[in-house]
Design a protein around this motif. Structure first.
Motif, short mmCIF file in Angstrom:
data_model
loop_
_atom_site.label_atom_id
_atom_site.label_comp_id
_atom_site.label_asym_id
_atom_site.label_seq_id
_atom_site.Cartn_x
_atom_site.Cartn_y
_atom_site.Cartn_z
N GLU A 1 36.00 44.32 43.09
CA GLU A 1 35.07 43.74 44.00
C GLU A 1 33.81 44.41 44.00
OE1 GLU A 1 35.70 41.09 46.27
OE2 GLU A 1 37.89 41.00 45.43
N ILE A 2 32.59 43.79 43.95
CA ILE A 2 31.18 44.19 43.78
C ILE A 2 30.69 43.50 44.99
CG2 ILE A 2 29.11 44.42 42.78
CD1 ILE A 2 30.57 44.21 39.93
N VAL A 3 30.39 44.08 46.14
CA VAL A 3 29.64 43.51 47.30
C VAL A 3 28.35 43.99 47.61
CG1 VAL A 3 31.89 42.82 48.43
CG2 VAL A 3 30.89 44.94 48.95
N SER A 4 27.36 43.57 48.17
CA SER A 4 26.26 44.03 48.72
C SER A 4 26.03 43.46 50.04
CB SER A 4 25.00 43.23 47.92
OG SER A 4 25.10 42.02 47.97
N PRO A 5 25.35 44.38 50.63
CA PRO A 5 25.11 44.16 52.21
C PRO A 5 24.10 43.03 52.34
CG PRO A 5 23.91 46.23 51.45
CD PRO A 5 24.73 45.71 50.55
N ARG A 6 24.23 42.33 53.52
CA ARG A 6 23.58 41.20 53.88
C ARG A 6 23.03 41.37 55.14
NH1 ARG A 6 26.04 36.24 50.62
NH2 ARG A 6 23.89 35.96 50.15
N GLN A 7 21.75 40.92 55.32
CA GLN A 7 21.15 41.12 56.67
C GLN A 7 21.18 39.65 57.30
OE1 GLN A 7 17.29 42.59 56.19
NE2 GLN A 7 16.69 42.79 58.44
N GLY A 8 21.19 39.68 58.60
CA GLY A 8 21.35 38.26 59.15
C GLY A 8 21.89 38.54 60.62
N GLY A 9 22.05 37.51 61.28
CA GLY A 9 22.49 37.76 62.68
C GLY A 9 23.38 36.11 63.04
#
Length: 65
Positions: free
Chosen positions: A57-65
């Motif tokens: 698994e390779i995941v990156s943080p996401r910004q949003g709401g």
């Protein structure tokens, strides 16, 4: 070799987790990695060997709401 990357079958020539991150074009991105369900810190990616059938698994943080 064949492995499962983010839930999908994938072919890769990478032999280490760091090489796979680079192969995916993510070497400059802030990402988290896991191998077979175990978190792998960035400092250990270069020495973490991959084998056929591994689940990555390779995941990156996401910004949003």
């Amino acid at each position: 070799m064949e492995l499962v990357l983010n839930g999908r079958k994938a072919e890769s020539a990478a032999r280490t987790l760091a090489a796979l991150v680079e192969e995916q074009g993510l070497q400059d991105a802030k990402v988290a990695t896991a191998l077979n369900g175990q978190f792998v810190p960035e400092a250990l990616r270069a020495t973490t060997a991959l084998g056929g059938g591994d689940r990555v698994e390779i995941v990156s943080p996401r910004q949003g709401g």
